[in-house]
Design a protein around this motif. Structure first.
Motif, PDB file in Angstrom:
ATOM      1  N   SER A 223      23.249  -3.664  23.407  1.00 31.93           N
ATOM      2  CA  SER A 223      23.982  -4.096  22.219  1.00 31.93           C
ATOM      3  C   SER A 223      24.003  -3.000  21.155  1.00 31.93           C
ATOM      4  N   ASP A 224      24.887  -3.177  20.176  1.00 29.44           N
ATOM      5  CA  ASP A 224      25.069  -2.170  19.126  1.00 29.44           C
ATOM      6  C   ASP A 224      24.023  -2.270  18.026  1.00 29.44           C
ATOM      7  N   ALA A 225      23.478  -3.451  17.818  1.00 24.44           N
ATOM      8  CA  ALA A 225      22.481  -3.645  16.771  1.00 24.44           C
ATOM      9  C   ALA A 225      21.632  -4.854  17.116  1.00 24.44           C
ATOM     10  N   PHE A 226      20.457  -4.920  16.466  1.00 31.40           N
ATOM     11  CA  PHE A 226      19.500  -5.979  16.753  1.00 31.40           C
ATOM     12  C   PHE A 226      18.904  -6.493  15.452  1.00 31.40           C
ATOM     13  N   LEU A 227      18.692  -7.785  15.392  1.00 32.40           N
ATOM     14  CA  LEU A 227      17.918  -8.389  14.325  1.00 32.40           C
ATOM     15  C   LEU A 227      16.498  -8.575  14.834  1.00 32.40           C
ATOM     16  N   VAL A 228      15.544  -7.984  14.121  1.00 30.71           N
ATOM     17  CA  VAL A 228      14.155  -8.012  14.588  1.00 30.71           C
ATOM     18  C   VAL A 228      13.254  -8.429  13.431  1.00 30.71           C
ATOM     19  N   LEU A 229      12.067  -8.883  13.785  1.00 33.02           N
ATOM     20  CA  LEU A 229      11.047  -9.247  12.809  1.00 33.02           C
ATOM     21  C   LEU A 229       9.925  -8.227  12.847  1.00 33.02           C
ATOM     22  N   ALA A 230       9.447  -7.847  11.664  1.00 34.71           N
ATOM     23  CA  ALA A 230       8.331  -6.905  11.550  1.00 34.71           C
ATOM     24  C   ALA A 230       7.565  -7.195  10.266  1.00 34.71           C
ATOM     25  N   GLN A 231       6.351  -6.717  10.217  1.00 31.34           N
ATOM     26  CA  GLN A 231       5.469  -6.958   9.071  1.00 31.34           C
ATOM     27  C   GLN A 231       5.687  -5.887   8.007  1.00 31.34           C
ATOM     28  N   ALA A 232       6.182  -6.316   6.840  1.00 30.52           N
ATOM     29  CA  ALA A 232       6.282  -5.442   5.677  1.00 30.52           C
ATOM     30  C   ALA A 232       5.141  -5.777   4.711  1.00 30.52           C
ATOM     31  N   SER A 233       5.111  -5.122   3.563  1.00 28.57           N
ATOM     32  CA  SER A 233       3.996  -5.323   2.641  1.00 28.57           C
ATOM     33  C   SER A 233       3.877  -6.769   2.159  1.00 28.57           C
ATOM     34  N   GLY A 235       4.862  -9.386   3.990  1.00 32.33           N
ATOM     35  CA  GLY A 235       4.779 -10.292   5.124  1.00 32.33           C
ATOM     36  C   GLY A 235       5.935 -10.114   6.099  1.00 32.33           C
ATOM     37  N   LEU A 236       6.065 -11.077   7.001  1.00 33.50           N
ATOM     38  CA  LEU A 236       7.051 -10.985   8.075  1.00 33.50           C
ATOM     39  C   LEU A 236       8.467 -10.949   7.488  1.00 33.50           C
ATOM     40  N   THR A 237       9.236  -9.955   7.909  1.00 35.49           N
ATOM     41  CA  THR A 237      10.539  -9.675   7.308  1.00 35.49           C
ATOM     42  C   THR A 237      11.557  -9.418   8.412  1.00 35.49           C
ATOM     43  N   CYS A 238      12.816  -9.741   8.130  1.00 39.95           N
ATOM     44  CA  CYS A 238      13.905  -9.522   9.073  1.00 39.95           C
ATOM     45  C   CYS A 238      14.553  -8.164   8.811  1.00 39.95           C
ATOM     46  N   PHE A 239      14.876  -7.459   9.888  1.00 34.89           N
ATOM     47  CA  PHE A 239      15.493  -6.146   9.794  1.00 34.89           C
ATOM     48  C   PHE A 239      16.666  -6.030  10.753  1.00 34.89           C
ATOM     49  N   LEU A 240      17.627  -5.198  10.384  1.00 36.45           N
ATOM     50  CA  LEU A 240      18.724  -4.827  11.275  1.00 36.45           C
ATOM     51  C   LEU A 240      18.444  -3.438  11.817  1.00 36.45           C
ATOM     52  N   VAL A 241      18.398  -3.318  13.137  1.00 35.60           N
ATOM     53  CA  VAL A 241      18.142  -2.041  13.810  1.00 35.60           C
ATOM     54  C   VAL A 241      19.396  -1.644  14.583  1.00 35.60           C
ATOM     55  N   PRO A 242      20.135  -0.621  14.137  1.00 37.92           N
ATOM     56  CA  PRO A 242      21.294  -0.164  14.909  1.00 37.92           C
ATOM     57  C   PRO A 242      20.855   0.750  16.050  1.00 37.92           C
ATOM     58  N   GLU A 273      10.113  -0.249  22.621  1.00 42.74           N
ATOM     59  CA  GLU A 273       9.165   0.354  21.688  1.00 42.74           C
ATOM     60  C   GLU A 273       9.920   0.965  20.517  1.00 42.74           C
ATOM     61  N   PHE A 274       9.392   0.740  19.308  1.00 36.76           N
ATOM     62  CA  PHE A 274       9.894   1.381  18.102  1.00 36.76           C
ATOM     63  C   PHE A 274       8.883   2.445  17.672  1.00 36.76           C
ATOM     64  N   ASP A 275       9.366   3.625  17.318  1.00 38.15           N
ATOM     65  CA  ASP A 275       8.508   4.717  16.858  1.00 38.15           C
ATOM     66  C   ASP A 275       9.181   5.366  15.660  1.00 38.15           C
ATOM     67  N   SER A 276       8.853   4.872  14.476  1.00 32.59           N
ATOM     68  CA  SER A 276       9.542   5.276  13.238  1.00 32.59           C
ATOM     69  C   SER A 276      11.046   5.041  13.368  1.00 32.59           C
ATOM     70  N   THR A 277      11.387   3.910  13.915  1.00 33.29           N
ATOM     71  CA  THR A 277      12.785   3.531  14.132  1.00 33.29           C
ATOM     72  C   THR A 277      13.415   3.101  12.809  1.00 33.29           C
ATOM     73  N   TRP A 278      14.588   3.646  12.517  1.00 34.37           N
ATOM     74  CA  TRP A 278      15.260   3.344  11.243  1.00 34.37           C
ATOM     75  C   TRP A 278      15.778   1.910  11.257  1.00 34.37           C
ATOM     76  N   ALA A 279      15.592   1.217  10.136  1.00 37.44           N
ATOM     77  CA  ALA A 279      16.037  -0.173  10.028  1.00 37.44           C
ATOM     78  C   ALA A 279      16.402  -0.472   8.583  1.00 37.44           C
ATOM     79  N   ARG A 280      17.274  -1.468   8.431  1.00 40.58           N
ATOM     80  CA  ARG A 280      17.623  -1.949   7.090  1.00 40.58           C
ATOM     81  C   ARG A 280      17.157  -3.395   6.955  1.00 40.58           C
ATOM     82  N   ARG A 281      16.542  -3.658   5.815  1.00 40.40           N
ATOM     83  CA  ARG A 281      16.048  -5.007   5.575  1.00 40.40           C
ATOM     84  C   ARG A 281      17.201  -5.994   5.423  1.00 40.40           C
TER      85      ARG A 281
END
Length: 545
Positions: A223-233, A235-242, A273-281
């Motif tokens: 797919s072109d982009a993904f909605l993922v969950l990750a821990q920000a300062s 708490g659990l936050t939604c991100f868009l990963v292209p 696996e994500f390794d410093s993968t760019w994402a937008r909140r």
């Protein structure tokens, strides 16, 4: 040649091909007509019949078989050693996915009666090859989450609702159509997403982050982009990963392996696996579950629709076979015991279709009451309909005898696919617990469901008695976790009964109430009580125009 003189093929049914999946499904046609405004009905019928004829054609059935038989392959590197993380699919899979996109199966949100027409189309398309339904579902369901950020929605929504299928990894700005995936599950947490360990580190640009961690299940990784969950300062936050960044470089999205699944084999499911993968909140920090919950609810409805479609296809094949196959002096369809089995299967299929389309109509309505109805009815329907799919598929395959155990019949593919929707988007216990939470915390949801059920009050004494029994179950919710499955099941079955009593032919409603609500039903299919008009129930399920 004399050696082959005994090999004359007799007493075999003709192929179930070249028919309209929509027009020959009377339960689905009735549900669409019930929930579609009159001024749109002709347009919607024509649209769904076109999709039904395509899905029932020999060509698309062959494409479905090819996509299933030639599963995707992971290519982590190109010939020069560069990391590319791509998935190769059989051309048939691309053809089917392209047809699903062009049919509007990702674009319900802005069309009149969009959810009903799209739900009916999704139910049809799941009968062709269910592996393409996952990316269609997630792309469709991404819209509610994207709307938490108007800027992101303005950029992505026209692409995810597009009818243009544009495979290949390029920046979103260069694509007329795009697909979305979702990444929530991690190996240590499973359904407990608050245990996720993927970390989000803020970057200099406001709203952007670097993600580091893993996802245990990430379906449709092309797919072109993904909605993922990750821990920000916070708490659990939604991100868009292209997958591809605006400058054309590939985001860090490392595909470690593809899962070797029981069914759904044409669809790739990966470990990422994500390794410093760019994402937008997307949405606020710490509100990730609330942000993504609209996507989850929409995909849960698609699980119910997909299972309803699989059940319909299994029942259609079983009835078709028995309408032509003769044994012991007559058609199998006319044998009392086989008729009992087929009618029992047909009841389960029609009840699933009626409830799933009613939920789609609630999305189209959009009122506060209908939103409350969905809050409770979606997890109940997802729980029950997906649970019924596997036993229906297995019993339908048995109706073909040994032929149903042979891959060429298509039934083994349905059997392997049948447990999937019960597992995806929260397995059975998660749905039952969600029903319990809604009952305990949102009285408006229960009120909306009881209002819907009550529209059939007085029409059937068995339904009325089942409603009274449901009230007894609901009277004591303290310590109810251990019986949450029972609550979800009874709520779903009573909803189905109310819908069938009001809208189905009398023979269908009578048989459903006698067996599912009246308590006169055994532990297996084919145990309907006597005195019912089973011939009419079976004839209604037969896939003929």
């Amino acid at each position: 040649m004399a050696g082959f003189s005994t090999h004359t093929v007799t007493n075999q049914p003709p192929p179930l091909a070249g028919h309209d999946l929509f027009a020959t499904d009377r339960a689905l046609v009735d549900a669409v007509e019930r929930h579609t405004p009159g001024e749109l009905l002709g347009e919607v019928r024509a649209e769904l019949s076109a999709l039904g004829r395509a899905g029932g054609s020999a060509q698309l059935q062959e494409w479905g078989a090819q996509a299933n038989e030639q599963p995707p392959r992971l290519r982590t590197h190109d010939r020069y050693g560069h990391r590319i993380d791509e998935v190769e699919f059989h051309p048939a899979w691309h053809r089917l996915l392209g047809k699903g996109v062009s049919a509007g199966l990702t674009g319900a949100w802005a069309r009149p009666a969009g959810h009903v027409r799209r739900a009916a189309g999704f139910l049809l398309w799941s009968q062709v090859e269910a592996g393409t339904c996952c990316p269609l579902s997630m792309t469709h369901a991404a819209v509610p989450a994207l709307r938490a950020d108007p800027a992101l929605a303005a950029r992505w929504e026209p692409r995810v609702t597009s009818t243009v299928y544009d495979p290949g990894l390029r920046p979103a700005a260069r694509k007329p159509g795009a697909l979305f995936g979702m990444g929530m599950t991690e190996k240590q947490g499973g359904s407990d997403v608050r245990a996720n360990s993927t970390r989000a580190r803020p970057l200099a640009e406001a709203g952007t982050y670097a993600l580091t961690g893993h996802k245990w299940f990430c379906s449709a990784p092309m797919s072109d982009a993904f909605l993922v969950l990750a821990q920000a300062s916070e708490g659990l936050t939604c991100f868009l990963v292209p997958r591809v960044l605006d400058d054309g470089t590939r985001n860090v999205f490392l595909l470690q392996r593809l899962k070797d699944k029981l069914g759904n084999r044409s669809n790739a499911s990966a470990e990422v696996e994500f390794d410093s993968t760019w994402a937008r909140r997307v949405g606020e920090e710490g509100r990730g579950v609330r942000t993504i919950i609209g996507m989850v609810a929409a995909t849960r409805l698609d699980c119910a629709l997909g299972s309803a479609g699989l059940m319909r296809q299994a029942v259609a094949r079983a009835v078709h076979h028995c309408a032509y196959r003769e044994a012991f002096g007559g058609r199998l369809l006319d044998k009392p015991l086989m008729r009992n089995v087929l009618a029992d299967l047909a009841l389960e299929s029609e009840a699933a279709t009626a409830l799933a389309l009613r939920l789609a109509a609630a999305y189209d309505d959009g009122s506060e009451r209908e939103r409350a109805f969905l809050r409770l009815a979606v997890p109940a329907a997802k729980y029950w309909i997906t649970k019924r799919c596997a036993p229906v598929a297995v019993e339908a395959a048995e109706c073909l005898g040994g032929n149903g155990y042979v891959e060429e019949s298509g039934m083994p593919r349905l059997v392997r696919e049948s447990p999937l929707n019960s597992v995806w988007e929260g397995a059975g216990n998660m749905q039952a617990l969600d029903v319990l939470r809604a009952l305990q915390r949102e009285p408006g949801a229960l009120d909306a469901c009881l209002t819907e059920i009550g529209r059939a009050h007085g029409a059937d004494h068995r339904l009325d008695r089942a409603v009274r029994d449901l009230f007894t179950e609901l009277a004591d919710l303290e310590g109810a976790e251990g019986r949450a499955r029972r609550l979800a099941e009874r709520l779903a079955v009573v909803l189905q009964g109310s819908l069938l009593v009001r809208h189905a032919p009398p023979a269908v409603a009578d048989a459903f109430c006698a067996s599912r609500l009246g308590g006169d039903h055994g532990g297996t299919f084919g145990t309907l009580p006597g005195g019912l008009d089973l011939a009419s129930v079976v004839e209604r399920a037969r896939p003929v125009s």
